[in-house]
Design a protein around this motif. Structure first.
Motif, PDB file in Angstrom:
ATOM      1  N   GLY A 248      -7.259   0.089  -2.316  1.00 39.08           N
ATOM      2  CA  GLY A 248      -7.608  -0.627  -3.533  1.00 39.08           C
ATOM      3  C   GLY A 248      -6.807  -1.906  -3.689  1.00 39.08           C
ATOM      4  N   PRO A 249      -7.107  -2.679  -4.739  1.00 35.73           N
ATOM      5  CA  PRO A 249      -6.479  -3.993  -4.899  1.00 35.73           C
ATOM      6  C   PRO A 249      -4.961  -3.953  -5.087  1.00 35.73           C
ATOM      7  N   ILE A 250      -4.448  -2.968  -5.794  1.00 35.68           N
ATOM      8  CA  ILE A 250      -2.988  -2.881  -5.980  1.00 35.68           C
ATOM      9  C   ILE A 250      -2.324  -2.574  -4.642  1.00 35.68           C
ATOM     10  N   PHE A 251      -2.869  -1.599  -3.920  1.00 37.27           N
ATOM     11  CA  PHE A 251      -2.352  -1.271  -2.595  1.00 37.27           C
ATOM     12  C   PHE A 251      -2.359  -2.515  -1.705  1.00 37.27           C
ATOM     13  N   ASP A 252      -3.472  -3.229  -1.683  1.00 34.97           N
ATOM     14  CA  ASP A 252      -3.598  -4.428  -0.840  1.00 34.97           C
ATOM     15  C   ASP A 252      -2.555  -5.480  -1.201  1.00 34.97           C
ATOM     16  N   LYS A 253      -2.342  -5.699  -2.484  1.00 36.13           N
ATOM     17  CA  LYS A 253      -1.358  -6.690  -2.929  1.00 36.13           C
ATOM     18  C   LYS A 253       0.055  -6.308  -2.485  1.00 36.13           C
ATOM     19  N   PHE A 254       0.419  -5.037  -2.676  1.00 36.30           N
ATOM     20  CA  PHE A 254       1.744  -4.577  -2.248  1.00 36.30           C
ATOM     21  C   PHE A 254       1.885  -4.626  -0.728  1.00 36.30           C
TER      22      PHE A 254
ATOM     23  N   ILE B 286       3.642   0.743  -8.604  1.00 30.49           N
ATOM     24  CA  ILE B 286       4.833   0.753  -7.755  1.00 30.49           C
ATOM     25  C   ILE B 286       4.408   1.015  -6.318  1.00 30.49           C
ATOM     26  N   GLY B 287       4.840   0.151  -5.406  1.00 31.42           N
ATOM     27  CA  GLY B 287       4.493   0.310  -4.005  1.00 31.42           C
ATOM     28  C   GLY B 287       5.368   1.329  -3.299  1.00 31.42           C
ATOM     29  N   ASP B 288       4.742   2.176  -2.493  1.00 27.77           N
ATOM     30  CA  ASP B 288       5.449   3.221  -1.745  1.00 27.77           C
ATOM     31  C   ASP B 288       5.764   2.740  -0.337  1.00 27.77           C
ATOM     32  N   VAL B 289       7.049   2.500  -0.093  1.00 30.83           N
ATOM     33  CA  VAL B 289       7.511   2.216   1.260  1.00 30.83           C
ATOM     34  C   VAL B 289       8.332   3.403   1.761  1.00 30.83           C
ATOM     35  N   PHE B 290       9.267   3.885   0.932  1.00 24.92           N
ATOM     36  CA  PHE B 290      10.195   4.952   1.325  1.00 24.92           C
ATOM     37  C   PHE B 290      10.219   6.104   0.312  1.00 24.92           C
ATOM     38  N   MET B 291       9.151   6.335  -0.412  1.00 26.79           N
ATOM     39  CA  MET B 291       9.177   7.252  -1.551  1.00 26.79           C
ATOM     40  C   MET B 291       8.671   8.666  -1.229  1.00 26.79           C
TER      41      MET B 291
ATOM     42  N   PHE C  37       8.989  -2.846  -5.044  1.00 29.21           N
ATOM     43  CA  PHE C  37       7.658  -3.434  -5.175  1.00 29.21           C
ATOM     44  C   PHE C  37       7.011  -2.844  -6.421  1.00 29.21           C
ATOM     45  N   ARG C  38       6.948  -3.647  -7.480  1.00 27.58           N
ATOM     46  CA  ARG C  38       6.440  -3.147  -8.751  1.00 27.58           C
ATOM     47  C   ARG C  38       5.815  -4.251  -9.556  1.00 27.58           C
ATOM     48  N   GLU C  39       4.906  -3.851 -10.461  1.00 26.15           N
ATOM     49  CA  GLU C  39       4.294  -4.827 -11.360  1.00 26.15           C
ATOM     50  C   GLU C  39       3.648  -4.114 -12.541  1.00 26.15           C
ATOM     51  N   VAL C  40       3.457  -4.877 -13.597  1.00 27.95           N
ATOM     52  CA  VAL C  40       2.641  -4.447 -14.715  1.00 27.95           C
ATOM     53  C   VAL C  40       1.266  -5.048 -14.464  1.00 27.95           C
ATOM     54  N   THR C  41       0.246  -4.221 -14.402  1.00 29.63           N
ATOM     55  CA  THR C  41      -1.095  -4.708 -14.095  1.00 29.63           C
ATOM     56  C   THR C  41      -1.726  -5.369 -15.323  1.00 29.63           C
TER      57      THR C  41
END
Length: 131
Positions: free
Chosen positions: A87-93, A44-49, A33-37
């Motif tokens: 925040g918005p990035i967290f919500d999107k991921f 980068i989204g944290d699921v297993f990190m 789960f990643r993106e350039v804002t």
């Protein structure tokens, strides 16, 4: 700092994220789960990190590397990382992870990297060039 070519390679290819703990022990993992804002940060989204998050909290320096396996065009983006749990990035991921994992796993947070240096990793004359 991230020009069109860098953004394209990042958007279209797998990333590896490198962090180090406070003693300098490196850790490198592929990111799902990643993106350039829109403002040019790396998210980068944290699921297993678990190790990555501990490293970011202890030592905020991080690097992302991505390359196109067909053209061999590649870049390394170095920067300062922060860990967020809202925040918005967290919500999107969170929406993306919930749809992907169907409740089996979810986003716990996100690593957001503010780029400080971009280095060409493409083989050839521009290899190691700082953009």
């Amino acid at each position: 700092m991230l020009n069109e070519k860098v953004v394209k390679v990042l958007q279209e290819n797998t990333w590896s994220l490198a962090t180090c703990d406070k003693e300098g022990m490196p850790n490198v993992v592929p990111m799902g789960f990643r993106e350039v804002t829109a403002d040019g940060k790396i998210a980068i989204g944290d699921v297993f990190m678990e190790t990555t998050v501990a490293n970011v909290l202890a030592n905020p320096q991080a690097a992302v590397s991505a390359f196109d396996a067909t053209s061999h065009e590649g870049y390394q983006v170095k920067g300062t990382a922060e860990y967020v749990t809202s925040g918005p990035i967290f919500d999107k991921f969170k929406v993306a992870a919930d749809a992907h994992f169907k409740g089996e796993a979810t986003i716990k947070g996100a690593v957001i990297i503010t780029p400080t240096k971009v280095i060409v990793t493409t083989p050839g004359a521009d290899n190691k060039k700082v953009l």
